[in-house]
Design a protein around this motif. Sequence first.
Motif, mmCIF file in Angstrom:
data_model
loop_
_atom_site.group_PDB
_atom_site.id
_atom_site.type_symbol
_atom_site.label_atom_id
_atom_site.label_comp_id
_atom_site.label_asym_id
_atom_site.label_seq_id
_atom_site.Cartn_x
_atom_site.Cartn_y
_atom_site.Cartn_z
ATOM 1 N N GLU A 154 15.155 0.552 0.781
ATOM 2 C CA GLU A 154 14.356 -0.301 2.698
ATOM 3 C C GLU A 154 13.048 -0.293 2.598
ATOM 4 O OE1 GLU A 154 14.676 -2.547 4.490
ATOM 5 O OE2 GLU A 154 16.851 -2.069 5.336
ATOM 6 N N ASP A 155 12.724 -1.370 3.542
ATOM 7 C CA ASP A 155 11.438 -1.581 4.093
ATOM 8 C C ASP A 155 11.145 -0.121 5.031
ATOM 9 O OD1 ASP A 155 8.945 -2.281 5.445
ATOM 10 O OD2 ASP A 155 9.350 -4.303 5.353
ATOM 11 N N VAL A 156 10.276 0.569 5.037
ATOM 12 C CA VAL A 156 10.166 1.919 6.203
ATOM 13 C C VAL A 156 10.188 1.253 7.550
ATOM 14 C CG1 VAL A 156 7.104 1.936 5.350
ATOM 15 C CG2 VAL A 156 9.131 3.673 6.262
ATOM 16 N N ASN A 185 1.899 8.950 -0.729
ATOM 17 C CA ASN A 185 0.895 8.592 -1.488
ATOM 18 C C ASN A 185 1.340 6.852 -0.936
ATOM 19 O OD1 ASN A 185 -1.181 7.313 -2.800
ATOM 20 N ND2 ASN A 185 -0.437 7.898 -5.056
ATOM 21 N N LEU A 186 0.562 6.682 0.873
ATOM 22 C CA LEU A 186 0.988 5.399 0.777
ATOM 23 C C LEU A 186 0.519 4.111 0.381
ATOM 24 C CD1 LEU A 186 0.291 5.894 4.951
ATOM 25 C CD2 LEU A 186 2.504 5.723 3.511
ATOM 26 N N ILE A 207 11.571 6.543 1.352
ATOM 27 C CA ILE A 207 12.299 5.382 1.327
ATOM 28 C C ILE A 207 11.884 4.354 0.322
ATOM 29 C CG2 ILE A 207 12.121 3.814 2.930
ATOM 30 C CD1 ILE A 207 12.411 6.601 4.584
ATOM 31 N N GLU A 208 11.703 3.749 -0.513
ATOM 32 C CA GLU A 208 11.488 2.658 -1.088
ATOM 33 C C GLU A 208 11.709 1.633 -1.438
ATOM 34 O OE1 GLU A 208 8.782 3.085 -4.107
ATOM 35 O OE2 GLU A 208 9.220 1.094 -4.071
ATOM 36 N N LEU A 209 11.055 0.578 -0.945
ATOM 37 C CA LEU A 209 11.346 -0.990 -1.093
ATOM 38 C C LEU A 209 11.368 -1.631 -2.607
ATOM 39 C CD1 LEU A 209 11.333 -3.680 0.915
ATOM 40 C CD2 LEU A 209 8.558 -3.733 0.299
ATOM 41 N N LEU A 253 6.063 12.554 -7.446
ATOM 42 C CA LEU A 253 5.616 14.001 -5.586
ATOM 43 C C LEU A 253 6.887 14.124 -5.920
ATOM 44 C CD1 LEU A 253 3.084 11.837 -2.929
ATOM 45 C CD2 LEU A 253 3.108 14.417 -4.604
ATOM 46 N N TYR A 278 -1.509 -1.586 1.727
ATOM 47 C CA TYR A 278 -1.300 -3.363 2.956
ATOM 48 C C TYR A 278 -0.827 -3.090 3.935
ATOM 49 C CZ TYR A 278 3.106 -3.356 1.321
ATOM 50 O OH TYR A 278 4.607 -3.581 1.744
ATOM 51 N N LEU A 289 -0.185 7.675 -8.296
ATOM 52 C CA LEU A 289 -1.175 9.088 -9.009
ATOM 53 C C LEU A 289 -0.534 10.450 -9.765
ATOM 54 C CD1 LEU A 289 -2.739 11.033 -7.140
ATOM 55 C CD2 LEU A 289 -1.095 11.772 -6.068
ATOM 56 N N GLY A 348 7.549 5.727 -0.442
ATOM 57 C CA GLY A 348 7.219 5.422 -1.424
ATOM 58 C C GLY A 348 7.184 5.364 -2.458
ATOM 59 N N PRO A 349 8.201 6.597 -2.580
ATOM 60 C CA PRO A 349 8.266 7.786 -3.706
ATOM 61 C C PRO A 349 7.781 6.623 -5.132
ATOM 62 C CG PRO A 349 10.332 6.858 -3.839
ATOM 63 C CD PRO A 349 9.907 6.525 -2.196
#
Length: 286
Positions: A99-101, A127-128, A74-76, A60, A131, A29, A54-55
């Motif tokens: 990790e995967d949320v 901001n998701l 939480i960020e993959l 944000l 997918y 964004l 997903g930062p």
Amino acid sequence: MKSKVFEETQNLMKKYGINANKKLGQNFLVDDCVIEKIIETANLTKEDLVIEIGPGLGTLTKELLEKAGKVICIELDNRMIKILQDRFLEYDNFEIINEDVLKVDLQKIIKENKIKNNIKEVKVVANLPYYITTPIIMKLLEDKLDISQIVVMIQKEVAERLASLPGDKKCGAITYTVYYYAQVQEILTVPNTSFIPQPEVESEVISLNLRKEVAVKVEDEQKLFKLIKVAFMMRRKTLVNAIVNSNLGIQKEKIENVLEELKIDKKVRGENLSIEDFAKIAKKIK
Ligand code: SAM
């Protein structure tokens, strides 16, 4: 003229050698007004815990850290972890989970943080990654987490479906499930030019305010949701035909009798029923 956040994002991507990973839904964004609107909508205080899904590069996150008591990201993508750590080193209210949320035990995190950090309200702001928009929103609602508000940017088409009311033209099975748990507000339409790289679709910011009590009282939630799903899987069919053609194992005569008892037209389609109607039907069928 390019906005401040646009330049900041380009600089970060260059500095850390980041190419957006399409598979992870990475559309960063870069619109100051949209960021401001998201933060304003979340109405944060220092007694809030924010879970950011997903930062990414932290656009944000920076604003969230200033306003909230605690921010858990939480960020993959592990490439983002170093960037976030470098950027937010000086904040003692910041935590990252790589990790995967969908695999994270949010219940446990919320419980621990509420006690430890004197938290009154828990909010999700994100901001998701598009997918997995639906599985994430369903997890947040169906896990019955102790959260009060979810402010998310998602695809406009999905946003409209979630925000429509049961019985509206744009509604789907998910509309009823979301309505059961929350009241949805459409906040802002966001053009694809507000992102790097630009997504193919328009986006929208929505706010889900979690109900203190679910919209209808039922004994068996799963039965209600299954019935709604069946009705919308065969949306063009009457409810009777959709049920008879499903794997619910209900005879035509039985469901017709139920509708008659409830004074509901036997030719009704699922999309014309309210959640209360579905709840009454679910109660009467085995
Ligand atoms: N918040 C940033 C922004 O607004 O610029 C990035 C948003 S981007 C649309 C989605 C982010 O979610 C990416 O950083 C991506 O790596 C992350 N992501 C994708 N799948 C994820 C998952 N399963 N669990 C956690 N984060 C995920």
